[in-house]
Scaffold this motif. Structure first.
Motif, short mmCIF file in Angstrom:
data_model
loop_
_atom_site.label_atom_id
_atom_site.label_comp_id
_atom_site.label_asym_id
_atom_site.label_seq_id
_atom_site.Cartn_x
_atom_site.Cartn_y
_atom_site.Cartn_z
N ARG A 69 0.81 -1.21 0.00
CA ARG A 69 0.00 0.00 0.00
C ARG A 69 0.85 1.27 0.00
O ARG A 69 0.36 2.34 -0.26
N LEU A 70 2.12 1.15 0.35
CA LEU A 70 2.92 2.34 0.61
C LEU A 70 3.46 2.98 -0.66
O LEU A 70 3.74 2.31 -1.65
N SER A 71 3.61 4.30 -0.60
CA SER A 71 4.30 5.02 -1.67
C SER A 71 5.77 4.66 -1.62
O SER A 71 6.25 4.01 -0.69
N GLN A 72 6.53 5.12 -2.61
CA GLN A 72 7.95 4.77 -2.63
C GLN A 72 8.69 5.32 -1.42
O GLN A 72 9.54 4.65 -0.85
N ASP A 73 8.35 6.54 -1.02
CA ASP A 73 9.00 7.15 0.14
C ASP A 73 7.91 7.74 1.05
O ASP A 73 7.59 8.93 0.96
N PRO A 74 7.33 6.91 1.92
CA PRO A 74 6.22 7.38 2.76
C PRO A 74 6.58 8.58 3.63
O PRO A 74 5.76 9.49 3.80
N ALA A 75 7.78 8.61 4.18
CA ALA A 75 8.17 9.72 5.06
C ALA A 75 8.19 11.04 4.28
O ALA A 75 7.73 12.08 4.77
N GLN A 76 8.71 11.00 3.06
CA GLN A 76 8.75 12.19 2.21
C GLN A 76 7.34 12.66 1.88
O GLN A 76 7.02 13.85 1.91
N ARG A 77 6.47 11.71 1.59
CA ARG A 77 5.10 12.05 1.21
C ARG A 77 4.34 12.65 2.39
O ARG A 77 3.59 13.63 2.23
N VAL A 78 4.51 12.08 3.57
CA VAL A 78 3.83 12.60 4.75
C VAL A 78 4.32 14.02 5.08
O VAL A 78 3.53 14.90 5.43
N ALA A 79 5.61 14.24 4.91
CA ALA A 79 6.19 15.54 5.28
C ALA A 79 5.86 16.63 4.26
O ALA A 79 5.55 17.78 4.64
N PHE A 80 5.89 16.29 2.96
CA PHE A 80 5.80 17.33 1.93
C PHE A 80 4.68 17.09 0.91
O PHE A 80 4.47 17.93 0.04
N LEU A 352 -2.86 21.09 -4.52
CA LEU A 352 -2.28 21.79 -3.37
C LEU A 352 -3.29 21.90 -2.23
O LEU A 352 -2.91 21.82 -1.05
N LEU A 353 -4.56 22.06 -2.57
CA LEU A 353 -5.60 22.07 -1.53
C LEU A 353 -5.69 20.71 -0.84
O LEU A 353 -5.87 20.63 0.38
N MET A 354 -5.57 19.64 -1.62
CA MET A 354 -5.60 18.30 -1.03
C MET A 354 -4.43 18.09 -0.08
O MET A 354 -4.57 17.47 0.99
N ILE A 355 -3.28 18.62 -0.45
CA ILE A 355 -2.07 18.44 0.37
C ILE A 355 -2.09 19.35 1.59
O ILE A 355 -1.93 18.91 2.74
N GLU A 356 -2.29 20.65 1.35
CA GLU A 356 -2.10 21.65 2.40
C GLU A 356 -3.31 21.79 3.32
O GLU A 356 -3.17 22.00 4.53
N GLU A 357 -4.53 21.72 2.76
CA GLU A 357 -5.72 21.96 3.58
C GLU A 357 -6.42 20.68 3.99
O GLU A 357 -6.89 20.56 5.12
N SER A 358 -6.49 19.71 3.09
CA SER A 358 -7.16 18.46 3.45
C SER A 358 -6.24 17.51 4.20
O SER A 358 -6.70 16.63 4.92
N GLY A 359 -4.93 17.65 4.01
CA GLY A 359 -3.97 16.81 4.73
C GLY A 359 -4.02 15.35 4.33
O GLY A 359 -3.67 14.47 5.11
N ALA A 361 -2.13 13.66 2.38
CA ALA A 361 -0.81 13.00 2.36
C ALA A 361 -0.34 12.61 3.75
O ALA A 361 0.60 11.82 3.89
N LYS A 362 -0.96 13.15 4.80
CA LYS A 362 -0.54 12.84 6.16
C LYS A 362 -0.90 11.42 6.58
O LYS A 362 -0.33 10.88 7.53
N ALA A 363 -1.87 10.83 5.89
CA ALA A 363 -2.30 9.46 6.22
C ALA A 363 -1.48 8.47 5.41
O ALA A 363 -1.37 8.60 4.18
#
Length: 580
Positions: A69-80, A352-359, A361-363
């Motif tokens: 299920r994981l992206s190639q770099d989960p830590a990078q995706r969660v952070a940025f 950008l709205l999905m990333i910054e406001e909906s969060g 990528a944090k999951a």
């Protein structure tokens, strides 16, 4: 002081419910119809149920690897967040394109998907003026000649790949169908054999998105991807390149449909397949995760009511975001007619709205554990793996590509998609559902959607009819029976109006009465639609009019709304008889 009621843990809990309880509740709502009556099928014939059990997915047989299920770099995706990859067609005024790139990067794009026509001579110096190349990913795409474009780009940076974040984008099995896989593979392996600091971020871009837009179904798109990946791996090993080396240099691109759940399942399913391949090569799938890029389908776009393309793109991108794609590309809703600055910005800001406001990528895995998503991903992965095995038995990707097996899958899928639209099985918002009467715009020459051989859109069937109707401009009368119409006749009238709206046909409404013959003579219609099951009620009127105006076509509404072919019904309203 007014007190707030705070729900207790008991108040905040639902009572336990078994599957039988759910089935009973659903069937009660369906007035005792079976829950199976809600079952439907996707474009590949895979079953989509209304109720699913919870729990994690377990793949069997050749896919006996844990779910990935994981992206190639989960830590990078969660952070940025994910890579916001901006598409851009390189043609025409280089200075204007350079300004687009600067605007895109300043407003949130983290990489560029640069599409160039074959033999396009690009001045990279002017194109990237003011751009810090190492900070922006550059993904090149020029079909079968991409490797030549890559050579020219590397020459521009003086042969020093460390000066750029280059994704070479080599696809040995490009959907254009004119590639020599051996030449492209050799070019890719030459890049892989460079010194460690001089190897592009990725070399091979297995592009299922292009095949999807040519018509292949989801299962066949994934099967082509898996077959292509396997052939690249196989040929790399023959060239003395270790599987671990080449696996890290492959990126896969999939198409995202408007159905966000279908896109989400596709993201998960392609990772299942990738895990099966790398595990078979002795690699740990957790250490060699797939680099996944996803982009909304362009074959779902329409020239009719183009604002609806915004909705399609948004739900498609949401599916890719929830599916943990490493990179997402959003297209302007008006890309078919020459993308506007507003359209490009809107597509980018949606992410950008999905990333910054909906969060989102944090999951790490927002859809994990959903019985529906797990089952859909499993079904898709199993079907794709089975088709992949069939392609392998036919000689693998190289043989299937050269023998036009991939192209045949695209043609078959295109024919099925067109048939679903024509028969009314597929509803297309703004095209066959709630259509408007705005004239059809023209596709721009050049650009992402201009090549009808690469972007095969079912909506074009209706668009072409609309243009034909506009040129002919038939005069149509809708003739209502006298008196109050009962519910069946009202439904016939509604369906008839909908059919005319789909075709962009204007209609004059008359009611049967003493002056009907005079009104029809004055209107001089090409077609008269009588709202009824037959023409028996207006037999005398029809006989009189046929004597005076023999070219008028009289048709019962039930006959055109009951046509198995939408186009046959519309052609009849142009004054043409069907072959039936």
């Amino acid at each position: 002081m007014r007190q707030r009621h705070i729900m207790s843990s008991v108040d905040n809990c639902f009572p336990p419910a078994s599957r039988d309880d759910w089935v009973a509740a659903v069937e009660k709502m369906l007035r005792n119809a079976s829950v199976d009556s809600l079952r439907r099928h996707d474009e590949d014939g895979l079953i989509i149920d209304a109720l699913y059990d919870g729990g994690s997915a377990q793949l069997a047989g050749d896919m006996a690897t844990s779910v990935r299920r994981l992206s190639q770099d989960p830590a990078q995706r969660v952070a940025f967040g994910w890579d916001v990859r901006q598409p851009l067609h390189i043609s025409g005024d280089v200075k204007a394109i350079n300004q687009c790139i600067i605007d895109d990067v300043e407003q949130g794009a983290t990489s560029l998907w640069l599409r160039a026509d074959k033999d396009e001579q690009i001045d990279f110096g002017r194109l990237f003026d003011g751009i810090m190349l190492p900070a922006v990913g550059v993904h090149l795409d020029s079909g079968a000649s991409t490797y030549q474009l890559v050579d020219r780009f590397i020459a521009h940076i003086d042969g020093d790949i460390s000066k750029a974040n280059l994704h070479a984008g080599l696809d040995p099995f490009v959907a254009e169908g004119d590639a020599d896989p051996d030449v492209i593979l050799a070019a890719g392996f030459a890049l892989a054999n460079r010194a460690a600091t001089q190897i592009p971020t990725s070399i091979f871009a297995v592009n299922g998105w292009h095949w999807h837009n040519k018509g292949v179904t989801a299962v066949n798109e994934l099967a082509i991807i898996l077959s292509s990946v396997t052939d690249i791996m196989r040929r790399a090993m023959e060239a003395g390149i270790a599987p671990a080396t080449i696996a890290a240099l492959i990126e896969v691109t999939i198409a995202l449909p408007a159905d966000l759940y279908a896109g989400l399942a596709k993201c998960r399913a392609v990772r299942h397949g990738w895990a099966g391949i790398v595990a078979a090569l002795g690699l740990d799938p957790d250490q060699y995760r797939l680099r996944l890029h996803a982009a909304p389908s362009l074959r779902m776009f329409s020239l009719l009511d183009q604002d609806v393309n915004i909705l399609r793109s948004t739900t498609a991108l949401l599916g890719g975001a929830l599916g943990n794609a490493d990179a997402l590309t959003g297209f302007a809703h008006d890309i078919l007619t020459g993308e506007s600055v507003r359209g490009r910005r809107l597509a980018r800001m949606t992410q950008l709205l999905m990333i910054e406001e909906s969060g989102i990528a944090k999951a790490i895995d927002p859809a994990g554990g959903s019985g529906f998503i797990e089952a859909r991903a499993d079904d898709l992965a199993k079907a794709a793996w089975a088709t992949f095995q069939t392609l392998e038995s036919q000689g693998g990707a190289s043989s299937c590509y050269k023998d036009n097996v991939f192209a045949d899958l695209a043609r078959e899928g295109q024919a099925k998609a067109n048939a679903r639209l024509v028969t009314g099985d597929a509803k297309f918002l703004g095209v066959t559902l709630q259509p408007d009467m705005v004239p059809v715009a023209d596709i721009v020459t050049g650009g992402w959607g201009a090549d009808g051989a690469l972007i095969v859109r079912p909506a074009q069937i209706i668009e072409d009819f609309r243009r034909k109707a506009l040129a002919r401009q038939p005069r149509i009368i809708c003739l209502l029976p006298s008196g109050t119409m009962d519910q069946p006749l009202q439904s016939l009238k509604k369906d008839s109006d909908q059919l005319c709206a789909i075709g962009g046909l204007s209609v004059i409404t008359l009611v049967v009465g003493d002056d009907t013959a005079r009104d029809i003579r004055a209107a001089k219609p090409d077609v008269v639609i009588y709202i009824g099951n037959t023409l028996e009620a207006i037999a005398d009127l029809r006989a009189d009019m046929s004597a005076l105006m023999p070219d008028i076509i009289f048709v019962a509404a039930a006959d055109i709304t009951g046509e198995s072919s939408l186009i046959d019904a519309l052609d009849l309203l142009l004054g043409k008889q069907t072959d039936a």
